[in-house]
Design a protein around this motif. Structure first.
Motif, PDB file in Angstrom:
ATOM      1  N   THR A 111     143.364 110.464 153.957  1.00 45.89           N
ATOM      2  CA  THR A 111     144.763 110.268 153.576  1.00 45.89           C
ATOM      3  C   THR A 111     145.619 111.499 153.884  1.00 45.89           C
ATOM      4  OG1 THR A 111     144.130 110.810 151.279  1.00 45.89           O
ATOM      5  CG2 THR A 111     144.254 108.479 151.886  1.00 45.89           C
ATOM      6  N   ASP A 139     143.379  98.089 147.985  1.00 44.47           N
ATOM      7  CA  ASP A 139     143.013  99.493 148.171  1.00 44.47           C
ATOM      8  C   ASP A 139     143.445  99.968 149.549  1.00 44.47           C
ATOM      9  OD1 ASP A 139     141.810 100.044 145.761  1.00 44.47           O
ATOM     10  OD2 ASP A 139     139.785  99.556 146.420  1.00 44.47           O
ATOM     11  N   ARG A 140     143.271  99.101 150.509  1.00 48.59           N
ATOM     12  CA  ARG A 140     143.588  99.452 151.890  1.00 48.59           C
ATOM     13  C   ARG A 140     145.012  99.056 152.270  1.00 48.59           C
ATOM     14  NH1 ARG A 140     139.274  98.897 156.703  1.00 48.59           N
ATOM     15  NH2 ARG A 140     140.138 100.665 157.845  1.00 48.59           N
ATOM     16  N   GLY A 149     151.338 106.446 148.897  1.00 45.37           N
ATOM     17  CA  GLY A 149     151.751 106.771 150.256  1.00 45.37           C
ATOM     18  C   GLY A 149     152.590 108.028 150.232  1.00 45.37           C
ATOM     19  N   HIS A 161     145.831 110.495 144.807  1.00 44.01           N
ATOM     20  CA  HIS A 161     145.062 109.403 145.415  1.00 44.01           C
ATOM     21  C   HIS A 161     144.646 108.443 144.316  1.00 44.01           C
ATOM     22  CE1 HIS A 161     142.089 107.115 147.601  1.00 44.01           C
ATOM     23  NE2 HIS A 161     142.437 107.715 148.717  1.00 44.01           N
ATOM     24  N   MET A 175     147.790 102.684 144.387  1.00 47.02           N
ATOM     25  CA  MET A 175     147.741 103.221 145.742  1.00 47.02           C
ATOM     26  C   MET A 175     148.949 104.123 145.976  1.00 47.02           C
ATOM     27  SD  MET A 175     147.024  99.842 145.413  1.00 47.02           S
ATOM     28  CE  MET A 175     145.360  99.355 144.908  1.00 47.02           C
ATOM     29  N   GLN A 226     154.113 105.261 144.865  1.00 49.42           N
ATOM     30  CA  GLN A 226     152.959 104.657 144.203  1.00 49.42           C
ATOM     31  C   GLN A 226     153.244 103.188 143.944  1.00 49.42           C
ATOM     32  OE1 GLN A 226     152.232 104.444 140.012  1.00 49.42           O
ATOM     33  NE2 GLN A 226     150.298 105.547 140.176  1.00 49.42           N
ATOM     34  N   ALA A 253     147.900 100.775 150.386  1.00 51.53           N
ATOM     35  CA  ALA A 253     148.018 102.190 150.757  1.00 51.53           C
ATOM     36  C   ALA A 253     148.749 102.327 152.088  1.00 51.53           C
ATOM     37  CB  ALA A 253     146.636 102.831 150.831  1.00 51.53           C
ATOM     38  N   TYR A 254     148.480 101.396 153.001  1.00 49.25           N
ATOM     39  CA  TYR A 254     149.205 101.404 154.273  1.00 49.25           C
ATOM     40  C   TYR A 254     150.680 101.076 154.046  1.00 49.25           C
ATOM     41  CZ  TYR A 254     144.588 101.310 156.593  1.00 49.25           C
ATOM     42  OH  TYR A 254     143.325 101.595 157.033  1.00 49.25           O
ATOM     43  N   ARG A 313     152.514 104.112 152.629  1.00 45.34           N
ATOM     44  CA  ARG A 313     152.815 105.074 153.693  1.00 45.34           C
ATOM     45  C   ARG A 313     153.997 104.577 154.536  1.00 45.34           C
ATOM     46  NH1 ARG A 313     153.383 109.848 156.634  1.00 45.34           N
ATOM     47  NH2 ARG A 313     152.976 109.472 158.841  1.00 45.34           N
TER      48      ARG A 313
END
Length: 377
Positions: free
Chosen positions: A247, A268-269, A121, A254, A119, A294, A272-273, A276
């Motif tokens: 994104t 995955d979710r 950000g 990605h 993932m 990453q 990724a948050y 970020r």
């Protein structure tokens, strides 16, 4: 070095985004009743038909059925007539949600990652919300267009639309907008000349001139001509098919995983948050003007298998030292991410259109002063 960079967005009425919103609306309904719900909800929407499928493990008893939730979302978007490309009142619905695999559940029950994966950000100083300018402008165009449609300010608009913005950069700094593409579904009685003039004057110029007051980009408005056949009748929609729109518009890599319809045990979710969240704190602290993070995981394991930070030559510290500091400041185990960002809440529907990042009320967008001070030190 001078170069162009382009990002796109799509409206909440784009069929893929319709599928995302229904998936996240159903996820929120389960989380509202049972915060430990494990959900992977996928939708397919096409001419006069919506399919809801996936896996759920929950103790929740929903007040409304997933199909009724879907109908409310479709009505809210504006899919209420044949003219729009979908009438939620006349459509057929297929419901195929079933119980989550016990093997998958076993991998997350003690805090392990629900799957392997990587993932990313990203954050940068191009906009006040620390998002890249091309995707930020593209989202603004689509968000404002929906507002004009729903308020009746532009009465001939229909729900389906796309935007694309090309920005010129000099030495990594945006200096102007060179090209704007907007394709908007519309009623049959309006002329292409009226569509072009209205969208340029009412929609595009006010957005672009917030950043470049004297910018005169090339405008491509409905470049294929008439756009009256849209929505799910014009293009089948699937959950998770707009991952770059969701994104950073291509400004960073990605990992490949989609977000919508997945509870936060899915890295995955949630990861990724978290990525970020890390990148935004690094840029907001002044350490760098651009940052990519990453993180990667193995199924069933708590600790990430890797952490990579790239400051793109803008950093005031070495990346390897910063990575060590980040590991101490942020708990990147799936359970730690969920607790850090308080993710077991029904907060996901607003992410399913106009991007998952750059919206300041979302937990991964809210800066923590104590973390900023640690990074500044």
């Amino acid at each position: 070095m001078s170069y162009q960079f382009t990002s796109e967005s799509v409206s909440e009425g784009h069929p893929d985004k319709v599928a995302d919103q229904i998936s996240d609306g159903i996820l929120d309904a389960f989380l509202e009743k049972d915060s430990n719900s494990k959900v992977a909800c996928e939708c397919l929407i096409t001419t006069n038909h919506l399919v809801i499928a996936g896996e759920v493990k929950t103790s929740a008893s929903l007040e409304k059925s997933p199909i009724d939730i879907a109908k409310e979302i479709l009505e809210g978007i504006g899919y209420n007539s044949e003219e729009t490309g979908f009438d939620y009142r006349q459509a057929n619905y297929t419901f195929l949600l079933h119980e989550q695999s016990q093997e998958i559940n076993n991998s997350v029950v003690d805090g392990g990652a629900g799957d392997q994966g990587l993932m990313f950000g990203y954050a940068c100083t191009e906009t006040p919300v620390l998002m890249p300018l091309p995707i930020h402008l593209s989202h603004q165009l689509m968000h404002n267009l929906a507002g004009f449609r729903k308020s009746g300010k532009i009465p001939w608009l229909l729900p389906d639309a796309k935007s694309q913005v090309t920005v010129r950069y000099e030495k990594g700094v945006p200096i102007g907008v060179e090209r704007v593409v907007v394709s908007s579904q519309h009623k049959k009685e309006v002329s292409q000349k009226q569509i072009r003039e209205t969208l340029i004057e009412e929609l595009i110029q006010p957005v672009i001139r917030q950043y470049f007051p004297h910018s005169e980009p090339e405008y491509l408005i409905n470049p294929s001509g008439s756009f009256t056949i849209g929505g799910p009748h014009g293009d089948t929609g699937l959950t998770g098919r707009k991952i770059i729109v969701d994104t950073y518009g291509g400004s960073c890599p990605h990992g490949g995983g989609a977000f919508s319809g997945k509870d936060p045990s899915k890295v995955d979710r949630s990861a990724a948050y978290a990525a970020r969240y890390i990148a935004k704190h690094i840029v907001a602290s002044g350490i760098a003007s651009h940052c990519t993070v990453q993180v990667s995981y193995a199924i069933g394991k708590e600790e990430p298998t890797s952490l990579f930070i790239n400051l793109h030559g803008t950093g005031k510290v070495k990346e390897e030292l910063l990575a060590t500091k980040v590991r101490g400041l942020f708990d990147l185990r799936p359970k730690g991410i969920i607790e850090m960002l308080d993710l077991k809440r029904p907060i996901y529907f607003p992410t399913a259109s106009y991007g998952h990042f750059g919206k300041e009320n979302l937990p991964w967008e809210i800066l923590d002063d104590s973390i900023l001070n640690e990074l500044k030190a």
